[in-house]
Design a protein around this motif. Structure first.
Motif, PDB file in Angstrom:
ATOM      1  N   ILE A 163       0.857  -0.853  -0.180  1.00 16.04           N
ATOM      2  CA  ILE A 163      -0.362  -0.133  -0.057  1.00 16.04           C
ATOM      3  C   ILE A 163       0.583   1.544  -0.083  1.00 16.04           C
ATOM      4  CG2 ILE A 163      -1.779  -1.553   0.761  1.00 16.04           C
ATOM      5  CD1 ILE A 163      -0.737   0.461   3.534  1.00 16.04           C
ATOM      6  N   THR A 164       0.406   2.497  -0.115  1.00 20.19           N
ATOM      7  CA  THR A 164       1.495   3.775  -0.665  1.00 20.19           C
ATOM      8  C   THR A 164       1.386   4.165   0.785  1.00 20.19           C
ATOM      9  OG1 THR A 164      -0.427   4.556  -2.016  1.00 20.19           O
ATOM     10  CG2 THR A 164       1.129   5.991  -1.875  1.00 20.19           C
ATOM     11  N   SER A 165       1.134   3.644   1.953  1.00 22.43           N
ATOM     12  CA  SER A 165       1.954   4.393   3.384  1.00 22.43           C
ATOM     13  C   SER A 165       2.863   3.389   3.825  1.00 22.43           C
ATOM     14  CB  SER A 165       0.763   3.878   4.238  1.00 22.43           C
ATOM     15  OG  SER A 165      -0.287   3.037   4.456  1.00 22.43           O
ATOM     16  N   SER A 166       3.277   2.169   3.158  1.00 20.14           N
ATOM     17  CA  SER A 166       4.536   1.175   3.239  1.00 20.14           C
ATOM     18  C   SER A 166       5.747   1.235   1.969  1.00 20.14           C
ATOM     19  CB  SER A 166       3.897   0.188   2.854  1.00 20.14           C
ATOM     20  OG  SER A 166       2.951  -0.484   3.914  1.00 20.14           O
ATOM     21  N   LEU A 167       5.464   1.750   0.786  1.00 19.19           N
ATOM     22  CA  LEU A 167       6.148   1.914   0.472  1.00 19.19           C
ATOM     23  C   LEU A 167       7.482   2.716   0.819  1.00 19.19           C
ATOM     24  CD1 LEU A 167       4.240   3.131  -2.977  1.00 19.19           C
ATOM     25  CD2 LEU A 167       4.612   1.426  -2.105  1.00 19.19           C
ATOM     26  N   ARG A 168       7.523   3.285   1.686  1.00 23.04           N
ATOM     27  CA  ARG A 168       8.696   3.937   2.418  1.00 23.04           C
ATOM     28  C   ARG A 168       9.898   3.231   3.309  1.00 23.04           C
ATOM     29  NH1 ARG A 168       6.548   8.322   0.499  1.00 23.04           N
ATOM     30  NH2 ARG A 168       7.342   9.572  -0.543  1.00 23.04           N
ATOM     31  N   THR A 169       8.853   1.953   3.961  1.00 23.72           N
ATOM     32  CA  THR A 169       9.165   0.858   4.596  1.00 23.72           C
ATOM     33  C   THR A 169       9.780  -0.727   4.465  1.00 23.72           C
ATOM     34  OG1 THR A 169       7.114   1.647   6.060  1.00 23.72           O
ATOM     35  CG2 THR A 169       8.339  -0.317   6.862  1.00 23.72           C
ATOM     36  N   ALA A 170      10.964  -0.522   4.952  1.00 23.95           N
ATOM     37  CA  ALA A 170      11.623  -1.914   4.711  1.00 23.95           C
ATOM     38  C   ALA A 170      11.254  -3.263   4.824  1.00 23.95           C
ATOM     39  CB  ALA A 170      13.513  -2.003   5.134  1.00 23.95           C
ATOM     40  N   THR A 171      10.391  -3.579   5.617  1.00 23.99           N
ATOM     41  CA  THR A 171       9.655  -4.278   6.488  1.00 23.99           C
ATOM     42  C   THR A 171       8.680  -4.543   5.814  1.00 23.99           C
ATOM     43  OG1 THR A 171       8.907  -2.854   8.095  1.00 23.99           O
ATOM     44  CG2 THR A 171      10.378  -3.816   9.028  1.00 23.99           C
ATOM     45  N   ALA A 172       8.492  -3.835   4.548  1.00 27.95           N
ATOM     46  CA  ALA A 172       6.871  -3.870   4.062  1.00 27.95           C
ATOM     47  C   ALA A 172       7.418  -4.377   3.205  1.00 27.95           C
ATOM     48  CB  ALA A 172       5.982  -3.415   3.246  1.00 27.95           C
ATOM     49  N   TYR A 173       8.872  -5.351   2.255  1.00 34.71           N
ATOM     50  CA  TYR A 173       9.553  -5.573   1.032  1.00 34.71           C
ATOM     51  C   TYR A 173      10.234  -7.267   1.444  1.00 34.71           C
ATOM     52  CZ  TYR A 173       9.629  -0.695  -1.070  1.00 34.71           C
ATOM     53  OH  TYR A 173       9.143   0.048  -1.685  1.00 34.71           O
ATOM     54  N   SER A 174       9.606  -8.044   0.044  1.00 33.33           N
ATOM     55  CA  SER A 174      10.041  -9.592   0.362  1.00 33.33           C
ATOM     56  C   SER A 174      11.193  -9.242   0.189  1.00 33.33           C
ATOM     57  CB  SER A 174       8.866 -10.620   0.118  1.00 33.33           C
ATOM     58  OG  SER A 174       7.199 -10.100   0.443  1.00 33.33           O
ATOM     59  N   TYR A 175      11.825  -8.999  -1.443  1.00 33.28           N
ATOM     60  CA  TYR A 175      12.865  -9.703  -1.679  1.00 33.28           C
ATOM     61  C   TYR A 175      13.994  -8.876  -2.094  1.00 33.28           C
ATOM     62  CZ  TYR A 175       9.767 -13.363  -3.310  1.00 33.28           C
ATOM     63  OH  TYR A 175       8.423 -14.495  -2.660  1.00 33.28           O
ATOM     64  N   TRP A 176      15.613  -9.184  -1.185  1.00 35.32           N
ATOM     65  CA  TRP A 176      16.622  -8.116  -1.271  1.00 35.32           C
ATOM     66  C   TRP A 176      17.676  -8.798  -2.261  1.00 35.32           C
ATOM     67  CZ3 TRP A 176      16.070  -3.048   1.297  1.00 35.32           C
ATOM     68  CH2 TRP A 176      15.002  -2.717   2.263  1.00 35.32           C
ATOM     69  N   GLY A 177      18.446  -7.637  -2.652  1.00 37.32           N
ATOM     70  CA  GLY A 177      19.690  -8.207  -3.443  1.00 37.32           C
ATOM     71  C   GLY A 177      21.139  -8.677  -2.200  1.00 37.32           C
ATOM     72  N   GLN A 178      22.036  -8.800  -2.641  1.00 33.70           N
ATOM     73  CA  GLN A 178      23.130  -8.774  -1.576  1.00 33.70           C
ATOM     74  C   GLN A 178      23.429  -7.108  -1.206  1.00 33.70           C
ATOM     75  OE1 GLN A 178      23.756  -8.619  -4.472  1.00 33.70           O
ATOM     76  NE2 GLN A 178      24.858  -7.792  -5.410  1.00 33.70           N
ATOM     77  N   GLY A 179      23.567  -6.629  -1.714  1.00 27.85           N
ATOM     78  CA  GLY A 179      23.797  -4.789  -1.820  1.00 27.85           C
ATOM     79  C   GLY A 179      24.925  -4.960  -2.490  1.00 27.85           C
ATOM     80  N   THR A 180      25.126  -3.786  -2.326  1.00 25.16           N
ATOM     81  CA  THR A 180      26.883  -3.057  -3.058  1.00 25.16           C
ATOM     82  C   THR A 180      27.222  -2.087  -2.589  1.00 25.16           C
ATOM     83  OG1 THR A 180      27.363  -2.725  -5.298  1.00 25.16           O
ATOM     84  CG2 THR A 180      25.516  -1.912  -4.740  1.00 25.16           C
ATOM     85  N   GLN A 181      28.461  -1.716  -2.494  1.00 26.98           N
ATOM     86  CA  GLN A 181      28.800  -0.626  -1.375  1.00 26.98           C
ATOM     87  C   GLN A 181      29.259   0.821  -2.094  1.00 26.98           C
ATOM     88  OE1 GLN A 181      29.817  -0.731   1.679  1.00 26.98           O
ATOM     89  NE2 GLN A 181      30.367   1.267   1.756  1.00 26.98           N
ATOM     90  N   VAL A 182      28.649   1.534  -1.675  1.00 29.40           N
ATOM     91  CA  VAL A 182      29.044   2.724  -2.099  1.00 29.40           C
ATOM     92  C   VAL A 182      30.282   3.707  -1.171  1.00 29.40           C
ATOM     93  CG1 VAL A 182      27.566   5.182  -3.076  1.00 29.40           C
ATOM     94  CG2 VAL A 182      26.826   2.787  -3.787  1.00 29.40           C
ATOM     95  N   THR A 183      30.784   4.529  -1.593  1.00 31.91           N
ATOM     96  CA  THR A 183      31.736   4.824  -0.448  1.00 31.91           C
ATOM     97  C   THR A 183      32.254   6.173  -1.503  1.00 31.91           C
ATOM     98  OG1 THR A 183      33.151   3.250  -0.110  1.00 31.91           O
ATOM     99  CG2 THR A 183      33.536   5.021   0.555  1.00 31.91           C
ATOM    100  N   VAL A 184      31.819   6.777  -0.924  1.00 33.60           N
ATOM    101  CA  VAL A 184      32.215   8.702  -0.882  1.00 33.60           C
ATOM    102  C   VAL A 184      33.286   9.841  -0.790  1.00 33.60           C
ATOM    103  CG1 VAL A 184      31.243  10.616  -1.766  1.00 33.60           C
ATOM    104  CG2 VAL A 184      29.368   9.215  -1.730  1.00 33.60           C
ATOM    105  N   SER A 185      34.321   9.813  -1.062  1.00 27.09           N
ATOM    106  CA  SER A 185      35.295   9.923  -0.498  1.00 27.09           C
ATOM    107  C   SER A 185      36.104  10.374  -1.007  1.00 27.09           C
ATOM    108  CB  SER A 185      36.229   8.918   0.660  1.00 27.09           C
ATOM    109  OG  SER A 185      36.968   9.497   1.574  1.00 27.09           O
ATOM    110  N   SER A 186      36.809  11.666  -0.516  1.00 34.83           N
ATOM    111  CA  SER A 186      38.463  11.648  -1.472  1.00 34.83           C
ATOM    112  C   SER A 186      39.539  11.488  -0.871  1.00 34.83           C
ATOM    113  CB  SER A 186      39.214  13.941  -0.629  1.00 34.83           C
ATOM    114  OG  SER A 186      37.612  14.364  -1.160  1.00 34.83           O
TER     115      SER A 186
END
Length: 126
Positions: A103-126
């Motif tokens: 539902i629209t009110s849950s779109l920003r909530t992580a627990t509402a999602y069922s499937y996840w990727g493994q993740g990819t690291q983003v590092t912003v640094s000088s």
């Protein structure tokens, strides 16, 4: 079961850009929602951006609005996150997520999602 594979993370200097990709194994449907979340060490998983596959509206966290863009390539079953004007505060592991029947009110909530990727690291640094 949906399998998600992220790619495109890396090291970038402040002000730089990266584009993350998320390839999905399942065919899109009218009920599919896909989005991006991120998690820094010691922090809760944070909403970044999301959209309904068959819809036209996108949703962004205030912290990334105007800098990040979520988009899709239907032929490739792939979701993208274009990240511009990156800041050190954007450093995190970025996760692609999907779910159905949200539902629209849950779109920003992580627990509402069922499937996840493994993740990819983003590092912003000088």
């Amino acid at each position: 079961q949906v399998q998600l594979v992220e790619s495109g993370g890396g090291l970038v200097q402040p002000g730089g850009s990266l584009r993350l990709s998320c390839a999905a194994s399942a065919r899109a449907s009218s009920s599919l929602t896909m989005g991006w979340f991120r998690q820094a060490p010691g922090k809760e998983r944070e909403f970044v951006a999301t959209f309904r596959w068959m819809g036209g509206r996108t949703y962004y966290a205030d912290s990334v609005k105007g800098r990040f863009t979520i988009s899709k390539d239907s032929a490739k079953a792939t979701v993208y996150l274009q990240m511009n004007s990156l800041e050190p505060e954007d450093t995190a592991v970025y996760y692609c997520a999907s779910g159905t029947g949200l539902i629209t009110s849950s779109l920003r909530t992580a627990t509402a999602y069922s499937y996840w990727g493994q993740g990819t690291q983003v590092t912003v640094s000088s």
